[in-house]
Design a protein around this motif. Structure first.
Motif, mmCIF file in Angstrom:
data_model
loop_
_atom_site.group_PDB
_atom_site.id
_atom_site.type_symbol
_atom_site.label_atom_id
_atom_site.label_comp_id
_atom_site.label_asym_id
_atom_site.label_seq_id
_atom_site.Cartn_x
_atom_site.Cartn_y
_atom_site.Cartn_z
ATOM 1 N N SER A 158 84.865 -2.421 66.069
ATOM 2 C CA SER A 158 84.391 -3.198 67.369
ATOM 3 C C SER A 158 85.090 -4.444 67.152
ATOM 4 C CB SER A 158 83.252 -3.206 67.853
ATOM 5 O OG SER A 158 82.257 -3.662 66.586
ATOM 6 N N ASN A 160 83.897 -7.384 67.412
ATOM 7 C CA ASN A 160 82.958 -8.372 66.588
ATOM 8 C C ASN A 160 82.569 -7.703 65.254
ATOM 9 O OD1 ASN A 160 81.303 -6.077 67.275
ATOM 10 N ND2 ASN A 160 79.649 -7.291 68.416
ATOM 11 N N THR A 161 83.216 -6.703 64.862
ATOM 12 C CA THR A 161 83.351 -5.935 63.502
ATOM 13 C C THR A 161 81.957 -5.518 63.305
ATOM 14 O OG1 THR A 161 84.913 -7.824 62.855
ATOM 15 C CG2 THR A 161 84.181 -6.643 61.216
ATOM 16 N N LYS A 162 80.887 -5.643 64.123
ATOM 17 C CA LYS A 162 79.474 -4.918 63.975
ATOM 18 C C LYS A 162 79.590 -3.620 63.870
ATOM 19 C CE LYS A 162 74.737 -5.533 65.385
ATOM 20 N NZ LYS A 162 73.910 -6.207 66.295
ATOM 21 N N TYR A 163 80.397 -2.929 64.508
ATOM 22 C CA TYR A 163 80.127 -1.540 64.761
ATOM 23 C C TYR A 163 81.641 -0.756 64.176
ATOM 24 C CZ TYR A 163 76.333 -2.629 67.518
ATOM 25 O OH TYR A 163 75.171 -3.287 68.019
ATOM 26 N N ASP A 179 76.552 1.502 62.815
ATOM 27 C CA ASP A 179 76.308 0.181 62.338
ATOM 28 C C ASP A 179 76.730 0.156 60.654
ATOM 29 O OD1 ASP A 179 75.437 -2.348 61.165
ATOM 30 O OD2 ASP A 179 73.595 -2.410 62.475
ATOM 31 N N TRP A 180 77.854 -0.094 60.526
ATOM 32 C CA TRP A 180 78.401 0.299 59.108
ATOM 33 C C TRP A 180 77.773 -0.520 57.857
ATOM 34 C CZ3 TRP A 180 80.905 -3.572 56.283
ATOM 35 C CH2 TRP A 180 81.576 -4.732 56.992
ATOM 36 N N LYS A 181 77.426 -1.936 58.355
ATOM 37 C CA LYS A 181 76.917 -2.850 57.491
ATOM 38 C C LYS A 181 75.419 -2.256 57.138
ATOM 39 C CE LYS A 181 79.075 -7.132 58.761
ATOM 40 N NZ LYS A 181 79.040 -8.595 59.332
ATOM 41 N N SER A 223 76.984 -6.197 75.958
ATOM 42 C CA SER A 223 77.053 -6.827 74.562
ATOM 43 C C SER A 223 78.098 -5.963 73.534
ATOM 44 C CB SER A 223 75.404 -7.158 74.152
ATOM 45 O OG SER A 223 74.903 -8.170 75.147
ATOM 46 N N ASN A 225 76.788 -3.259 72.692
ATOM 47 C CA ASN A 225 75.820 -2.082 71.956
ATOM 48 C C ASN A 225 75.763 -0.817 72.648
ATOM 49 O OD1 ASN A 225 75.027 -4.324 70.257
ATOM 50 N ND2 ASN A 225 73.436 -5.099 71.948
#
Length: 506
Positions: A158, A160-163, A179-181, A223, A225
């Motif tokens: 994504s 924002n690098t979040k997903y 959610d890879w983190k 957002s 999500n």
């Protein structure tokens, strides 16, 4: 694996692949050398074997899914068997050689928009998605995700690098959202057809998948999500499990029977557009036509398309200034993303079996648009393409396992910036060439091989001489303009079946 010793280095050949690995084994290592029926060991008690991979010659990438460009640094990442090579064009150096503990073949990879992480998907039984952190001199594993059963066909971060979105291979048939983190599988859904590619929108509110009679928009909230399917519509969420992703099919119109091999989402002024490439057989004229299609992301309808006038098309890449299409017969075309107006066609690399050598060959490279090509010449298909974020460089992957980086800063004067060639099929044998005496040659003497030269033969019907030293060209070694390690390729016969793709829909 077979090993051959060359002046402190070892060459490792994997029989089933078409990639060679240059590894260095320290002198304190315990190495067994097989001689006849006896096995001699040179080892010290308690000594540890240290093997470091130094260089990879070859490439197993066959699509944009395993060929990526770092949006920040411009590094090119591609698969070489179970290793991911990260190459820096400016330094002309392989900066990272990534290999997970599972040693499974790499089937997909993608960079995060910030360029700090690289996701790598595997193929095989119970494959992993490994996310590498590239912020240090040495890459490290930031996360490892497991949910697919047979392989990962495509990946996309994504904005924002979040997903992270992942698509399974055809027999896996799963679309996952991570959610890879945190290592959490947030959403999932089944795929009923073969899917080739996935891409995120510029604002992160949706992502798109493309495949066989398939262009699907997966919707997220404002957002970025996950937005699950409404339960009132009949969808059910497993207790404690991932949500069911909300996906809506694009309206394909006259291209409803096409195979969409790649997809990319617009940037800048074309951020509300989605671009996909497709090929389909026209029964009326008994020909296969290829198209670049533009979708409206809000209505999911196909608004424009342009005939690429090629037999097949395999990949698409874009910036806010250009849309690039990689097609069959080495053809790569550029268009304006706002209007789909034609910009230019890239030069093609040399025809198969015509790998030029020597300083005078630059006048024959490249062949512009095939105008000077002989009727019998065959060209490798362009399977992948990646534009740099500043729109000055274009990396193109070809079906003969070569890839070129073109300088497109001036579209009226396109030139070759970097190029790499390798075997396109299984390597059958490898041997070290005996070097000649040091010093200048006597007049009339036979030119010996330079130091650290070895020769390989392959199922692609070529014999190739390689030199590992990065020394300047001399009378003993004429520089190959297409790859610095390659001294001389020899084609055994004019059979290029392993270097081309016959079926455009494959």
């Amino acid at each position: 694996f077979f090993f051959q010793h060359i002046k402190g280095c070892w060459l490792c050949r994997r029989i089933s692949g078409c990639t060679m690995f240059n590894v260095n084994i320290s002198s304190s290592s315990s190495v067994g050398i097989k001689t006849g029926t006896k096995k001699k060991k040179v080892a010290k008690k308690g000594a540890k074997t240290k093997v470091a991979l130094e260089r990879v010659i070859g490439c197993t990438a066959s699509s944009n899914s395993v060929f990526a460009c770092n949006p920040v640094s411009g590094d090119i990442a591609y698969a070489a068997g179970c290793v991911v090579v990260v190459y820096n064009p400016k330094r002309n150096k392989q900066v990272y050689l990534l290999n997970s503990k599972s040693n499974k073949p790499v089937s997909s990879l993608c960079f995060a928009l910030k360029g700090t992480h690289l996701a790598v998907g595997e193929s095989g039984h119970q494959p992993s998605i490994v996310v590498w952190d590239l912020q240090g001199k040495t890459a490290s594993i930031a996360s490892e995700l497991k949910a697919h059963s047979f392989g990962v066909a495509s990946l996309a971060f994504s904005p924002n690098t979040k997903y992270l979105a992942s698509v399974g291979l055809q027999h896996d048939g799963t679309m996952n959202f991570w959610d890879w983190k945190a290592g959490l599988l947030l959403g999932s859904n089944k795929l009923t057809t073969k899917v080739c590619s996935v891409a995120f929108s510029d604002d992160g509110t949706f992502f798109v998948t493309a495949g066989l009679r398939h262009v699907k928009f997966w919707l997220l909230d404002s957002s970025g999500n996950i937005r699950a399917v409404d339960k009132a519509a009949g969808a059910k969420k497993a207790v404690g499990g991932p949500a069911l992703l909300d996906g809506k099919m694009g309206l394909l119109g006259v291209h409803k029977d096409g195979t969409f091999s790649d997809v990319a989402c617009g940037r800048g002024s074309s951020r509300n557009c989605v671009f996909a490439v497709t090929s389909k057989f026209e029964p009326s004229v008994k020909e296969t036509h290829s198209f670049l299609c533009q979708f409206n992301s809000q209505t999911r309808t196909m608004e424009k398309w342009v005939n690429l006038k090629t037999v097949g098309v395999h990949a698409v890449s874009l910036t806010d200034k250009s849309v690039c299409c990689a097609c069959s017969d080495g053809i790569v075309r550029l268009f304006d993303p706002a209007t789909l107006e034609y910009q230019t066609t890239l030069p093609r690399p040399p025809a198969l079996g015509r790998e030029f050598l020597g300083t005078d060959s630059i006048t024959s490279l490249p062949i512009p648009h095939g105008a000077n090509a002989a009727a019998s010449d065959q060209f490798a298909d362009a399977l992948g393409c990646r534009l740099s974020i500043d729109n000055t460089k274009l990396a193109v992957l070809y079906s003969d396992r070569s890839f070129f980086i073109w300088d497109i800063k001036n579209l009226k004067k396109i030139g070759k910036y970097r190029s790499f060639q390798a075997h396109s099929a299984c390597i059958w044998d490898i041997d070290v060439c005996k070097a000649g005496p040091a010093g200048p040659l006597t007049p009339g003497a036979e030119v010996p091989f330079p130091p650290n030269t070895f020769v390989t033969c392959s199922a692609d019907n070529t014999i190739r001489f390689w030199t590992l030293d990065d020394e300047a060209p001399t009378e003993r070694r004429r520089r190959n303009l297409l790859r610095r390690e390659l001294s001389r390729p020899i084609s055994h016969r004019a059979d290029f079946s392993t270097m081309n793709i016959k079926d455009a829909a494959d």
